[in-house]
Write a protein that holds these residues in place. Structure first.
Motif, short mmCIF file in Angstrom:
data_model
loop_
_atom_site.label_atom_id
_atom_site.label_comp_id
_atom_site.label_asym_id
_atom_site.label_seq_id
_atom_site.Cartn_x
_atom_site.Cartn_y
_atom_site.Cartn_z
N ALA A 168 36.70 66.51 73.95
CA ALA A 168 35.29 66.59 74.31
C ALA A 168 34.50 65.57 73.51
O ALA A 168 34.68 65.46 72.29
N LEU A 169 33.63 64.84 74.17
CA LEU A 169 32.79 63.85 73.50
C LEU A 169 31.51 64.53 72.99
O LEU A 169 30.41 64.34 73.52
N ARG A 170 31.68 65.31 71.95
CA ARG A 170 30.56 65.96 71.30
C ARG A 170 30.93 66.20 69.84
O ARG A 170 32.12 66.26 69.49
N ASN A 171 29.90 66.31 69.01
CA ASN A 171 30.09 66.50 67.58
C ASN A 171 31.04 65.43 67.04
O ASN A 171 30.94 64.27 67.42
N SER A 172 31.99 65.79 66.18
CA SER A 172 32.90 64.81 65.60
C SER A 172 33.86 64.24 66.62
O SER A 172 34.44 63.16 66.42
N THR A 226 33.27 62.82 69.40
CA THR A 226 32.82 61.56 70.00
C THR A 226 33.41 60.37 69.26
O THR A 226 34.01 59.47 69.86
N VAL A 227 33.28 60.35 67.94
CA VAL A 227 33.78 59.23 67.14
C VAL A 227 35.30 59.20 67.16
O VAL A 227 35.92 58.14 67.33
N ILE A 228 35.94 60.36 67.00
CA ILE A 228 37.40 60.42 66.89
C ILE A 228 38.06 59.96 68.19
O ILE A 228 38.97 59.13 68.18
N HIS A 229 37.62 60.47 69.32
CA HIS A 229 38.27 60.15 70.58
C HIS A 229 38.03 58.69 70.99
O HIS A 229 38.93 58.04 71.53
N LYS A 230 36.84 58.18 70.73
CA LYS A 230 36.58 56.79 71.09
C LYS A 230 37.39 55.84 70.20
O LYS A 230 37.92 54.82 70.69
N ALA A 231 37.55 56.18 68.93
CA ALA A 231 38.36 55.34 68.05
C ALA A 231 39.83 55.39 68.48
O ALA A 231 40.52 54.36 68.48
N TRP A 232 40.30 56.58 68.83
CA TRP A 232 41.68 56.70 69.31
C TRP A 232 41.89 55.89 70.59
O TRP A 232 42.91 55.21 70.75
N GLN A 259 41.21 66.71 68.76
CA GLN A 259 40.64 65.84 67.74
C GLN A 259 41.66 65.53 66.65
O GLN A 259 41.80 64.37 66.21
N LEU A 260 42.38 66.55 66.23
CA LEU A 260 43.38 66.35 65.16
C LEU A 260 44.47 65.39 65.63
O LEU A 260 44.86 64.46 64.90
N ALA A 261 44.96 65.59 66.84
CA ALA A 261 46.01 64.73 67.37
C ALA A 261 45.54 63.29 67.49
O ALA A 261 46.27 62.35 67.16
N HIS A 262 44.32 63.10 67.95
CA HIS A 262 43.81 61.74 68.12
C HIS A 262 43.39 61.11 66.80
O HIS A 262 43.33 59.88 66.69
#
Length: 423
Positions: A305-309, A311-317, A418-421
Motif C-alpha cells: 500500500a502506498l501510504r505511511n512508510s 510509500t517510500v519503501i515500495h517506490k524505492a524497491w 513493506q518488510l520484504a521490499h
C-alpha cells in the motif's frame, strides 16, 4: 478520483470521461436494482437492459471506484488457482463448469468491447506467467499440463523465447496464455457504463445504499437522496462492500496492491521491452507484474500500500527491481502511482450468495476481476431473466462466513510487504 491522486493514478489520467450520471433524488421503482458500479454491476446492468428489463444501478461513489478502476489491467482466464485445485475444491461438476466459463472470459470481454466500441486500449496478445527459479518453472509446467488437458491454448516458452518477448533474461521460462490480453481497466468500466445507459439502464452515482428491507414481495433500498423499490437486488460491491452488505467485506481479507507508471518509453526502449505488448506477472509469493500502456508507459506493480512508510519503501524497491530487470531504463521517472485492495477468500475461489428472496451476488475475485466480473454479471442477468436456473450457475450457493483474524492478517500483509521490499 475524489481528489486522491493515489486512488486510480494513470487510469484516471488517461481514461475517457465517464458518462454523465446524477445521484438518486426521490423515489423510483424498477424490476431490478443493482448495487455497485464495477465490472459485475455494469455487465449485469448491460445484459439486463439489452433483454428489455427495467434496471436501476446505484454506485456509492463513482463508476469504477473500487477494484475495477485500480487493477493492473490483465484480462486473465481462470483463477489464481491451478485448474485441478479448482475441481478439488468445488467438485468436478461446478469445478469444470467454472473453469469453462472463466476460460472463455477474456473472449467475452473482448466481444463486448468490439460490440459496443469501448475505447479502452485493448491488446489481444496474451499474457506471460514468468517462472522464477526451478520451482517457478515446475509450477508453470504443471499449469500448462492442466490447462492443455482442458483444450486451452497455453504453452510454456523456454528461457530464450521468454527473454526475447520480455527484453530481460531474468526468468527461467514463461507460460503464454493466448486467450488473454490487457486493457485500460477504468476505461473499460466507464465504457460498460456508457453501453448500459445506451441500452436503457439508469445509473446513479454518489448514491450509497444505507438501508435495505424486504417488504412484502419487493425490496426497498434507501440512499441519502431517495429510495428504490425493486423485485430483485443484485449485490455487486465485492471487496469495497459497506452498509447493508458489509458482511461481504468481512468474509474477505484485503491484500493491498500498488502500481507505478513510468514516463512513456522512447522508440528504442519499446523495441526491446515487451515488443509484443503482453501482460506479465511472476511466480513469486510476493509477486510483481508489469505491462505497457498505449502510450508506452511501463506499469510496474506488487503487493503493498502506498501510504505511511509504505510509500517510500515500495517506490524505492520498485526502482531497484526495475533496474535489475531493465538496466537500460536508467533513472526513469514515475509519472503516476496508485493502489487498491484485493479481496481474498479463504480458498481463493469466488463466492455466490443469496442474501434473501431475489437478492443475489458474486464476490471474492481474488485479484482476477476483469473477466470473472464481466462473466458473472452476465450469469446474474441470465438467472434473473429465467434463462438459467440456480443449478446452472458456475458456483454453488454458499453461506457467508467471516474470515478469521481478518484485521490481524490485513495488518500483517501490509507490514510484511513493506518488510520484504525493504530487505
Amino acid at each position: 478520483m475524489l481528489n486522491d491522486s493515489r486512488s486510480h493514478g494513470l487510469w484516471e489520467a488517461t481514461a475517457p470521461a465517464a458518462p454523465a450520471t446524477t445521484d438518486l433524488d426521490g423515489h423510483v421503482s424498477a424490476e431490478i436494482v443493482i448495487v455497485g458500479g464495477g465490472y459485475t454491476g455494469m455487465s449485469c446492468a448491460l445484459h439486463l437492459a439489452e433483454a428489455g428489463r427495467q434496471v436501476v444501478l446505484l454506485e456509492g461513489k463513482e463508476i469504477g471506484f473500487g477494484g475495477a478502476g485500480r487493477n493492473v489491467g490483465l484480462i486473465n482466464a481462470g483463477l489464481w488457482l491451478a485448474p485441478d485445485d479448482v475441481t478439488a475444491a468445488l467438485g468436478p461438476d461446478h469445478g469444470e463448469r467454472l473453469l469453462k466459463v472463466l476460460g472463455q472470459g477474456p473472449a467475452e470481454v473482448m466481444a463486448l468491447i468490439d460490440r459496443h466500441g469501448i475505447d479502452c486500449q485493448l491488446q489481444r496478445n496474451g499474457t506471460l506467467h514468468c517462472a522464477v527459479g526451478k520451482a517457478g518453472l515446475a509450477e508453470i509446467r504443471e499449469r500448462e499440463a492442466q490447462w492443455q488437458k482442458r483444450g486451452a491454448p497455453v504453452r510454456v516458452l523456454d528461457a530464450s523465447e521468454t527473454a526475447s518477448r520480455l527484453g530481460t533474461s531474468a526468468y527461467q521460462g514463461s507460460l503464454l496464455d493466448q486467450r488473454a490480453g490487457t486493457l485500460q481497466p477504468l476505461a473499460y468500466a466507464r465504457g460498460l457504463a456508457r453501453a448500459a445507459i445506451n441500452a436503457g439502464a439508469t445509473l446513479h452515482t454518489s448514491s450509497p445504499v444505507i438501508a435495505a428491507e424486504r417488504k412484502g414481495d419487493r425490496w426497498h433500498l434507501r440512499t441519502p437522496g431517495g429510495t428504490v423499490h425493486a423485485d430483485w437486488v443484485v449485490v455487486a460491491t465485492d471487496a469495497y462492500s459497506t452498509g447493508p452488505w458489509q458482511m461481504v467485506r468481512t468474509e474477505q481479507v484485503h491484500l493491498p496492491y500498488f502500481n507505478l507508471a513510468t514516463q512513456p518509453l522512447g522508440p528504442d526502449l519499446l523495441r526491446q521491452i515487451l515488443p509484443g505488448r503482453e501482460g506479465v506477472w511472476d511466480t513469486k509469493t510476493i509477486l510483481s507484474s508489469f505491462r505497457l500502456d498505449q502510450a508506452g508507459r511501463l506499469v510496474f506493480g506488487s503487493v503493498g500500500a502506498l501510504r505511511n512508510s509504505g510509500t517510500v519503501i515500495h517506490k524505492a524497491w520498485a526502482r531497484r527491481a526495475l533496474s535489475k530487470l531493465y538496466p537500460q531504463l536508467g533513472d526513469i521517472a514515475f509519472e503516476h502511482e496508485w493502489y487498491g485492495q484485493i479481496g481474498m477468500t479463504g480458498d481463493a475461489i469466488p463466492r455466490f450468495h443469496r442474501f434473501g428472496p431475489n437478492a443475489i451476488g458474486f464476490s471474492g475475485y481474488n485479484g482476477r476481476g476483469i473477466a470473472p466480473g464481466t462473466v458473472f454479471g452476465r450469469e446474474l442477468a441470465l438467472l434473473i431473466t429465467g434463462e438459467k436456473s440456480y443449478a446452472d450457475l458456475p458456483l454453488p450457493v454458499s453461506d457467508i462466513s467471516a474470515a478469521s483474524f481478518r484485521r490481524i492478517r490485513e495488518t500483517w500483509y501490509e507490514a510484511g510487504a513493506q518488510l520484504a521490499h525493504l530487505v
